[in-house]
Design a protein around this motif. Sequence first.
Motif, PDB file in Angstrom:
ATOM      1  N   SER A 279       0.933  -1.125  -0.052  1.00  0.00           N
ATOM      2  CA  SER A 279      -0.073   0.085  -0.078  1.00  0.00           C
ATOM      3  C   SER A 279       0.894   1.126   0.183  1.00  0.00           C
ATOM      4  O   SER A 279       1.849   1.464   0.926  1.00  0.00           O
ATOM      5  CB  SER A 279      -0.838  -0.064   1.154  1.00  0.00           C
ATOM      6  N   ILE A 280       0.538   2.138  -1.076  1.00  0.00           N
ATOM      7  CA  ILE A 280       1.535   3.230  -1.235  1.00  0.00           C
ATOM      8  C   ILE A 280       0.862   4.660  -1.339  1.00  0.00           C
ATOM      9  O   ILE A 280      -0.114   4.607  -2.280  1.00  0.00           O
ATOM     10  CB  ILE A 280       2.476   3.199  -2.630  1.00  0.00           C
ATOM     11  N   VAL A 306       4.677  -8.009  -6.735  1.00  0.00           N
ATOM     12  CA  VAL A 306       3.801  -8.266  -6.062  1.00  0.00           C
ATOM     13  C   VAL A 306       2.452  -8.635  -6.787  1.00  0.00           C
ATOM     14  O   VAL A 306       2.190  -8.329  -8.001  1.00  0.00           O
ATOM     15  CB  VAL A 306       3.445  -6.970  -5.032  1.00  0.00           C
ATOM     16  N   SER A 307       1.456  -9.235  -6.339  1.00  0.00           N
ATOM     17  CA  SER A 307       0.242  -9.773  -7.076  1.00  0.00           C
ATOM     18  C   SER A 307      -0.934  -8.650  -6.544  1.00  0.00           C
ATOM     19  O   SER A 307      -2.065  -8.733  -7.262  1.00  0.00           O
ATOM     20  CB  SER A 307      -0.047 -10.939  -6.634  1.00  0.00           C
ATOM     21  N   SER A 308      -0.936  -7.994  -5.469  1.00  0.00           N
ATOM     22  CA  SER A 308      -1.704  -7.226  -5.048  1.00  0.00           C
ATOM     23  C   SER A 308      -1.382  -6.071  -4.629  1.00  0.00           C
ATOM     24  O   SER A 308      -0.198  -5.511  -3.862  1.00  0.00           O
ATOM     25  CB  SER A 308      -2.654  -7.689  -3.840  1.00  0.00           C
ATOM     26  N   LEU A 338      -5.663  -4.652  -8.203  1.00  0.00           N
ATOM     27  CA  LEU A 338      -5.263  -3.274  -7.972  1.00  0.00           C
ATOM     28  C   LEU A 338      -6.272  -2.307  -7.129  1.00  0.00           C
ATOM     29  O   LEU A 338      -7.599  -2.332  -7.741  1.00  0.00           O
ATOM     30  CB  LEU A 338      -5.071  -2.437  -9.429  1.00  0.00           C
ATOM     31  N   GLU A 339      -6.003  -1.771  -6.268  1.00  0.00           N
ATOM     32  CA  GLU A 339      -6.861  -0.794  -5.561  1.00  0.00           C
ATOM     33  C   GLU A 339      -6.538   0.425  -5.353  1.00  0.00           C
ATOM     34  O   GLU A 339      -5.302   0.959  -5.368  1.00  0.00           O
ATOM     35  CB  GLU A 339      -6.965  -1.165  -4.162  1.00  0.00           C
ATOM     36  N   PHE A 367     -12.035   0.614  -6.899  1.00  0.00           N
ATOM     37  CA  PHE A 367     -12.046   1.845  -6.464  1.00  0.00           C
ATOM     38  C   PHE A 367     -12.509   2.566  -4.957  1.00  0.00           C
ATOM     39  O   PHE A 367     -13.668   1.738  -4.557  1.00  0.00           O
ATOM     40  CB  PHE A 367     -13.056   2.888  -7.254  1.00  0.00           C
ATOM     41  N   LEU A 368     -11.471   2.771  -4.087  1.00  0.00           N
ATOM     42  CA  LEU A 368     -11.783   3.112  -2.732  1.00  0.00           C
ATOM     43  C   LEU A 368     -11.998   4.730  -2.684  1.00  0.00           C
ATOM     44  O   LEU A 368     -11.136   5.360  -3.243  1.00  0.00           O
ATOM     45  CB  LEU A 368     -10.585   2.337  -1.865  1.00  0.00           C
TER      46      LEU A 368
END
Length: 404
Positions: A279-280, A306-308, A338-339, A367-368
Amino acid sequence: MIGSFKQQKVSENQNIDNGDDKMSHLPDCILHHILSFLPTKEAVATCILSKRWKFLWTSVPSIDFDDSLLYSSRGNIWHSHEVIHFMNFVERVLLLRDASSIKKFRLSCRVCFSASHVHEWVSAAIGHNVQELDLCLFVDEPFMLPSCVFDNASLKTVKFEMNCILQLPTYISFPCLQKLQLCLVTFPKGNSMQKLFSSCPSLEELAVLDCEWMNLSRITISIPSLKSLTIDDLPFCSVDDLRGCEIKIDAGNLTFFKYSGYLSNEIHLCDLSSSAFASIHIPIIRERRWQVACRTVKLFGGLKNVSSLRISSGTIKCLFLADDVLDHIPMFQNLTHLELSRGFENNFIGVLLEFLQFLPKLESLLFLEVDICNLCACYGTQYWAGPDNVIYNMLAFLFFLNTV
């Protein structure tokens, strides 16, 4: 049978009338567990209930001292007699404590009223084989924790929240430490922080939150057992100064990595495994565009397996701040999920579509914290007339589903 039932009911009613305390008949271990959920002040107060409860509090596995109650109702104003009362209470609890181990010890207080007392309290608690230590200390001048804190075989969880330089002893040993959280501390000069990280062979979770790295030029976090790493450089890092610390992260078993900051510190992340989730969040800034873009690309170089992945809109924009770094953006061959988080500014769709070209195996896009309908209304369909590409079509379809 009816007569026996009536006698039983009469007996029960008599027990109630006589004040029969069924809770007091529970085993000590259960009562200790119940008391551990109460603030220490209330747990101690149970000593007046009966003889059965008189000394139960002296072996409660969790102790929590917090002086914020002294001034929470009047801002930061507190009186000397209240401070003295708090200090006497802490000393009385620790003095009357039996020989049993303390599972969790938390102390939150202002060190300014008596650093020597705070030193003694922490030492006394450590003497009871504490497993979880949580220290939140507000410091006005240099303060060093007891050396027994850093040479400890019983501690499994440690949290230091101190607004001062974290002064470390020459010898450090945490053979059983699994979780370490450092908050608001300023790292000292020299190699003591390197020694601290190297002295935790069992560490699984490390969180560095709002800390100052300015005294360090470089450091390596190399912990084979580490599974979770969080670095939050917001909001106390310098936005304008790039002369931060070079942080090399070499932890092959990481399954979770989170970074938030302006990249004032340069992050060198050795390749994460495909099973890791990253998470970036890098807020977009107008200054230092080329430098930030280079550091963002370097950081993403360690994420290519990474996969997520969860990233903010600002992070994606930072990747494309400078044209001459585009050739160095890695191809994410394993990324399937991808988030996208945080608000989406103007012209975001353009850089998003550019970024998606580096994700050939993407299967899901989430999408968050975004109003999809509003985003579609702002951008219309100008971006969906692109080439016959699965990513373009998938993205357009996702937007279509969210607007129906």
